[in-house]
Structure formats: structure tokens, C-alpha cells
Scaffold this active site. Sequence first.
Site, PDB file in Angstrom:
ATOM      1  N   GLY A  76       0.763  -1.455  -0.142  1.00 52.94           N
ATOM      2  CA  GLY A  76       0.563   0.052  -0.245  1.00 52.94           C
ATOM      3  C   GLY A  76       0.923   1.217   0.476  1.00 52.94           C
ATOM      4  CB  THR A  80       8.703   5.472  -0.280  1.00 47.35           C
ATOM      5  OG1 THR A  80       8.993   6.407   1.057  1.00 47.35           O
ATOM      6  CG2 THR A  80       9.032   4.305   0.366  1.00 47.35           C
ATOM      7  CE1 TYR A  81      17.765   6.026  -2.957  1.00 43.42           C
ATOM      8  CE2 TYR A  81      17.334   6.780  -0.131  1.00 43.42           C
ATOM      9  CZ  TYR A  81      18.126   6.737  -1.416  1.00 43.42           C
ATOM     10  OH  TYR A  81      19.273   5.987  -1.285  1.00 43.42           O
ATOM     11  CG  HIS A  82      12.631   1.443   1.051  1.00 49.03           C
ATOM     12  ND1 HIS A  82      12.712   1.949   1.743  1.00 49.03           N
ATOM     13  CD2 HIS A  82      12.120   0.951   0.145  1.00 49.03           C
ATOM     14  CE1 HIS A  82      10.996   1.472   1.892  1.00 49.03           C
ATOM     15  NE2 HIS A  82      11.038   0.775   0.614  1.00 49.03           N
ATOM     16  CB  ALA A 142       7.786   6.000   4.248  1.00 50.58           C
ATOM     17  N   GLY A 144       3.828   1.317   4.770  1.00 46.06           N
ATOM     18  CA  GLY A 144       3.803   1.117   3.375  1.00 46.06           C
ATOM     19  C   GLY A 144       3.182  -0.895   3.828  1.00 46.06           C
ATOM     20  CG  LEU A 156       9.123   0.246  10.580  1.00 45.40           C
ATOM     21  CD1 LEU A 156      10.291   0.953  10.247  1.00 45.40           C
ATOM     22  CD2 LEU A 156       7.929  -0.141  11.600  1.00 45.40           C
ATOM     23  CB  ALA A 157      11.049   3.137   5.126  1.00 43.70           C
ATOM     24  CB  CYS A 173       3.916   9.545   1.517  1.00 38.31           C
ATOM     25  SG  CYS A 173       5.900   8.419   2.484  1.00 38.31           S
TER      26      CYS A 173
END
Length: 197
Positions: A76, A80-82, A142, A144, A156-157, A173
Amino acid sequence: MPLAVVQLGRCPYRDAWEIQRRIHDEVVVGGDERLLVVEHPPVITLGRREGIERHLLVDESRLGELGVELVRSDRGGDITYHGPGQLVIYPIIRLIDHHMSVGGYVRLLQEAVIDVLGDIGIAARLDASAVGVWTDRGKICAIGVRVRRGVTMHGLALNVTTELDAFNLIVPCGLVGRAVTSVEKLLDPAPSSAALA
């Protein structure tokens, strides 16, 4: 029974996603629930929402030049960036075993992050208009998730020592004009991702 923690170390997003899927299938049929802890090489992920590609601010060829992978995920949330310096946690649990709804589970993730940040001296909070964890200087975590057959995936991140300039490649987001921050920006010295896991 305690939740088994699996440390994946630095692991590409697609590889970690495949590990999640395999464990998810095991948990669905009664296997041990697990919590995966990982750090990803630079990657931008897109959630399942329609039209979120508009929140990617550069073309895919530019991402390639920068060494940033692009992955369309089944989680969901938006975009986003990781990357290095980010603590990523993927709980794979059966919600019914914990008497939780999806909304209750997301709130629990948010509250757990707020508690951890509070323990190290960072005041964090919820935002009624957006999922995640927020500080006075921007979004720090973040969230999702995906729930399939009653079992969670993704998670989560938390930005610990994350290179925040990478978020300039996207509208994080999908929230226009909202800042992103990290533990490193709010604490000096910042603890490592491993210390927070």
C-alpha cells in the site's frame, strides 16, 4: 511465542521481497511469524495506487545513471525511497492471532516508532492527514503494508543516516511540500540503524 528476528543485512529490494513472499506463505499455513530487518541499496518503490508515477520527478534513465533501481511493489501507499542508512522492518504476522485490524496494525507500527524515537530523545507524532511518523522538521518514517490471507507484508522505513537528497527524486509519499528528515539531522551524534533495530 517471541517473534523471530531475521537480520538480512544489506539486501536488494527484489531479493528481500522474494524472501518476504516465501516467509509469508509459511506463516499463512501456521509457520513461525517473523520480523525481517534490512537495509536496501538505493531503490525507489511505487505502491499499488493508480497514477502515482507522476510523483517520480526524474525519468528512469536518470535513475539508472544515479544507480537507483525502480520497483513497482504490491504494498500500500504511494512512492518512497529506500537506501543506505535507513532501517527497514518487515513484520510478517497473522493479524487474527494478535486481535488486530489492518488499521490497528498500522497504528501499532507508528506508535512503536514514536516510542523508540522518544527513547533516544526525538519528539515524534502522528499526523491525522498522512500515514507515517512525523517530527517538527518533517517525516522521519514511512509506512506501507500489504495484508494477504490475513498475514502482513512490507512495513516501515525509518530514516537514520539516510542521504536525504535522494528524496528530491520523488514527491515522498505523494505529499507535496512536506519535508523529510532523519535521526541524524535531529540528533548529534546519531545512533546507528543497528542500535535502533
